[in-house]
Design a protein around this motif. Structure first.
Motif, mmCIF file in Angstrom:
data_model
loop_
_atom_site.group_PDB
_atom_site.id
_atom_site.type_symbol
_atom_site.label_atom_id
_atom_site.label_comp_id
_atom_site.label_asym_id
_atom_site.label_seq_id
_atom_site.Cartn_x
_atom_site.Cartn_y
_atom_site.Cartn_z
ATOM 1 N N MET A 72 45.021 43.442 40.937
ATOM 2 C CA MET A 72 44.533 42.097 41.233
ATOM 3 C C MET A 72 43.030 42.125 41.542
ATOM 4 O O MET A 72 42.265 41.283 41.060
ATOM 5 N N LEU A 73 42.602 43.097 42.313
ATOM 6 C CA LEU A 73 41.185 43.212 42.647
ATOM 7 C C LEU A 73 40.359 43.567 41.408
ATOM 8 O O LEU A 73 39.278 43.028 41.197
ATOM 9 N N MET A 74 40.888 44.456 40.572
ATOM 10 C CA MET A 74 40.209 44.785 39.315
ATOM 11 C C MET A 74 40.042 43.531 38.461
ATOM 12 O O MET A 74 38.970 43.291 37.890
ATOM 13 N N GLY A 75 41.095 42.735 38.379
ATOM 14 C CA GLY A 75 41.032 41.506 37.599
ATOM 15 C C GLY A 75 39.980 40.550 38.119
ATOM 16 O O GLY A 75 39.257 39.919 37.346
ATOM 17 N N ALA A 76 39.882 40.458 39.430
ATOM 18 C CA ALA A 76 38.882 39.573 40.035
ATOM 19 C C ALA A 76 37.464 40.035 39.728
ATOM 20 O O ALA A 76 36.545 39.219 39.644
ATOM 21 N N LEU A 77 37.292 41.339 39.532
ATOM 22 C CA LEU A 77 35.959 41.881 39.257
ATOM 23 C C LEU A 77 35.549 41.762 37.789
ATOM 24 O O LEU A 77 34.381 41.916 37.463
ATOM 25 N N GLN A 78 36.490 41.476 36.919
ATOM 26 C CA GLN A 78 36.189 41.454 35.489
ATOM 27 C C GLN A 78 35.110 40.452 35.096
ATOM 28 O O GLN A 78 34.440 40.651 34.095
#
Length: 158
Positions: A72-78
């Motif tokens: 989820m955090l990776m997705g937010a950083l995309q």
């Protein structure tokens, strides 16, 4: 559930056209390039499946410690290299976000390991958000007791 993807342990191979494959490879390359700048971890195959799925709503389940929060955090950083990007990461309550090993703690660890401050990223403690040089915002919030309603009406990309 139209436009909803479910990430399960066993992947089902979709039938893709050549153009869709090329688009998928482009998205994969861009996603990995952005993640490499802001995230010290490489996504697992299941996390990568989650990150690359273009459907607007996804269900990602699994055991404790399976990498869901990290995905989820990776997705937010995309999208943090885009000026208007607004990502909201919600948990049930503020304590879940702030605990050791919680989402805010993970983000602060990644910030240290990847040198976010040197890139001009700043943490706004009172707002529980990271502000990126592009103007993008990674906002942390909680939804206990109906508190999610305060986020309605705002525009979020993630």
């Amino acid at each position: 559930m139209e436009d909803t993807a479910i990430v399960e342990d066993e992947a089902v191979e979709p039938v893709l056209t050549p153009a869709e494959r090329v688009d998928g490879i482009r998205r994969l390359a861009e996603s990995l390039r952005v993640l490499a700048q802001w995230c010290p971890q490489k996504p697992s195959p299941k996390q990568l499946q989650f990150l690359l799925d273009p459907t607007p709503t996804q269900l990602y389940g699994g055991a404790v410690g399976g990498g869901k929060s990290v995905a989820m955090l990776m997705g937010a950083l995309q999208g943090v290299n885009k000026a208007a990007w607004r990502a909201l990461v919600l948990r049930e309550d503020l304590t879940d976000l702030e605990l050791s090993g919680g989402m805010i703690d993970i983000a602060k660890t990644w910030a240290r390991e990847c040198g976010w401050v040197e890139y001009g990223v700043r943490w706004v403690h009172t707002g529980k958000r990271w502000v990126f040089p592009s103007g993008a915002i990674l906002q942390f919030g909680y939804a206990a007791g109906g508190q999610h309603s305060r986020y309605l009406g705002s525009e979020w990309d993630y």
